[in-house]
Write a protein that holds these residues in place. Structure first.
Motif, PDB file in Angstrom:
ATOM      1  N   LEU A   1      -5.580   3.633  -2.414  1.00 26.42           N
ATOM      2  CA  LEU A   1      -5.330   5.032  -2.065  1.00 26.42           C
ATOM      3  C   LEU A   1      -5.291   5.203  -0.560  1.00 26.42           C
ATOM      4  O   LEU A   1      -6.137   4.669   0.156  1.00 26.42           O
ATOM      5  CB  LEU A   1      -6.429   5.929  -2.659  1.00 26.42           C
ATOM      6  CG  LEU A   1      -6.276   7.437  -2.447  1.00 26.42           C
ATOM      7  CD1 LEU A   1      -5.092   7.967  -3.255  1.00 26.42           C
ATOM      8  CD2 LEU A   1      -7.557   8.168  -2.850  1.00 26.42           C
ATOM      9  N   ASP A   2      -4.307   5.941  -0.081  1.00 29.78           N
ATOM     10  CA  ASP A   2      -4.231   6.344   1.319  1.00 29.78           C
ATOM     11  C   ASP A   2      -4.769   7.765   1.413  1.00 29.78           C
ATOM     12  O   ASP A   2      -4.285   8.658   0.706  1.00 29.78           O
ATOM     13  CB  ASP A   2      -2.785   6.289   1.811  1.00 29.78           C
ATOM     14  CG  ASP A   2      -2.658   6.707   3.271  1.00 29.78           C
ATOM     15  OD1 ASP A   2      -2.772   5.824   4.141  1.00 29.78           O
ATOM     16  OD2 ASP A   2      -2.456   7.905   3.536  1.00 29.78           O
ATOM     17  N   GLY A   3      -5.763   7.965   2.280  1.00 25.50           N
ATOM     18  CA  GLY A   3      -6.418   9.260   2.353  1.00 25.50           C
ATOM     19  C   GLY A   3      -5.509  10.403   2.747  1.00 25.50           C
ATOM     20  O   GLY A   3      -5.780  11.566   2.423  1.00 25.50           O
ATOM     21  N   GLU A   4      -4.409  10.097   3.418  1.00 26.99           N
ATOM     22  CA  GLU A   4      -3.506  11.141   3.885  1.00 26.99           C
ATOM     23  C   GLU A   4      -2.335  11.381   2.938  1.00 26.99           C
ATOM     24  O   GLU A   4      -1.983  12.515   2.626  1.00 26.99           O
ATOM     25  CB  GLU A   4      -2.975  10.773   5.276  1.00 26.99           C
ATOM     26  CG  GLU A   4      -2.100  11.845   5.913  1.00 26.99           C
ATOM     27  CD  GLU A   4      -1.662  11.455   7.322  1.00 26.99           C
ATOM     28  OE1 GLU A   4      -0.755  12.104   7.847  1.00 26.99           O
ATOM     29  OE2 GLU A   4      -2.231  10.485   7.879  1.00 26.99           O
ATOM     30  N   LEU A   5      -1.722  10.284   2.465  1.00 30.35           N
ATOM     31  CA  LEU A   5      -0.504  10.415   1.661  1.00 30.35           C
ATOM     32  C   LEU A   5      -0.701  10.027   0.198  1.00 30.35           C
ATOM     33  O   LEU A   5       0.192  10.242  -0.617  1.00 30.35           O
ATOM     34  CB  LEU A   5       0.606   9.548   2.264  1.00 30.35           C
ATOM     35  CG  LEU A   5       1.088   9.927   3.668  1.00 30.35           C
ATOM     36  CD1 LEU A   5       2.051   8.872   4.190  1.00 30.35           C
ATOM     37  CD2 LEU A   5       1.762  11.294   3.652  1.00 30.35           C
ATOM     38  N   GLY A   6      -1.839   9.465  -0.140  1.00 32.39           N
ATOM     39  CA  GLY A   6      -2.029   8.937  -1.493  1.00 32.39           C
ATOM     40  C   GLY A   6      -1.452   7.538  -1.574  1.00 32.39           C
ATOM     41  O   GLY A   6      -2.167   6.564  -1.750  1.00 32.39           O
ATOM     42  N   ALA A   7      -0.137   7.433  -1.419  1.00 33.34           N
ATOM     43  CA  ALA A   7       0.557   6.152  -1.276  1.00 33.34           C
ATOM     44  C   ALA A   7       1.361   6.216   0.008  1.00 33.34           C
ATOM     45  O   ALA A   7       1.860   7.280   0.384  1.00 33.34           O
ATOM     46  CB  ALA A   7       1.466   5.894  -2.473  1.00 33.34           C
ATOM     47  N   ASN A   8       1.487   5.092   0.693  1.00 29.67           N
ATOM     48  CA  ASN A   8       2.197   5.114   1.981  1.00 29.67           C
ATOM     49  C   ASN A   8       3.381   4.151   2.048  1.00 29.67           C
ATOM     50  O   ASN A   8       4.084   4.095   3.050  1.00 29.67           O
ATOM     51  CB  ASN A   8       1.233   4.848   3.141  1.00 29.67           C
ATOM     52  CG  ASN A   8       0.439   3.569   2.982  1.00 29.67           C
ATOM     53  OD1 ASN A   8       0.908   2.592   2.393  1.00 29.67           O
ATOM     54  ND2 ASN A   8      -0.777   3.553   3.511  1.00 29.67           N
TER      55      ASN A   8
END
Length: 209
Positions: A59-66
């Motif tokens: 998980l990317d904290g900003e985009l969810g997926a990057n």
């Protein structure tokens, strides 16, 4: 590879030198494919990230997926993807340009405040020759092309992949694998705009042989 050959891998059409690697763990997601192909794509990303020494996460904290892969039959399908226009500025004109150019693939990057890669978007139109490429080959090729930011014409004439004559298996060319690994060396900068960076990559390749 010579220093000049390495330099060309990161030289843009305007003559500028630009290298960037990921500045955060990679979190891939794939749209528009069956589960089996999804596993192939994620497996290719994991293999290239492992080679590079890049981190991956769930998980990317900003985009969810990057790292987002979009597979479609027609470029117009992108206009129906919810919220994609928020991630890709001027999505509608972009789709128009891709259609006009009869393009089969497109990649876009976003960068953080330090200019390292923050997110990447891969768009593939699965028709014609593109649809005939084996999933493993296509996935590995695309994973290689988003692990760092390459120059516009880096692989215009020579693929980053090679086929082993003994087995027919498709692999990442050893010299390209070496450049990727050198680019992720912890002593190397995440971002570079000076051509001397290519000499530093070359030095690391020599040290690895």
């Amino acid at each position: 590879m010579t220093p000049e050959q390495i330099e060309q891998l990161f030289t843009r059409t305007d003559g500028s030198y630009a290298f960037a690697r990921w500045g955060r763990p990679i979190v891939p997601v794939v749209f528009g494919v069956e589960d089996e192909t999804l596993k192939v794509v994620k497996g290719a990303v994991e293999a290239v990230a492992t080679l590079a020494g890049a981190q991956m996460d769930e998980l990317d904290g900003e985009l969810g997926a990057n790292l987002m892969f979009f597979f479609s039959r027609d470029w117009d399908e992108l206009l129906d993807v919810p919220d994609l226009g928020r991630l890709i500025p001027d999505l509608e004109p972009l789709v128009g340009r891709l259609k006009a150019a009869n393009a089969s693939q497109y990649r876009a990057f976003r960068f953080d405040n330090d200019h390292a890669i923050q997110a990447a978007f891969v768009f593939l139109r699965m028709t014609g020759e593109m649809a005939d490429i084996p999933a493993e080959t296509l996935a590995l090729s695309q994973a290689v092309q988003v692990i760092v930011m390459w120059g516009d014409q880096a692989f215009a004439e020579t693929s980053p992949l090679a086929v082993l004559p003994e087995t027919g298996a498709t692999i990442l060319r050893p010299e390209i694998a070496g450049v990727i690994a050198a680019g992720y060396d912890r002593m190397m900068p995440a971002v570079a705009s000076d051509k001397s960076h290519a000499l530093r990559l070359f030095a690391r390749l020599q040290g690895a042989t």
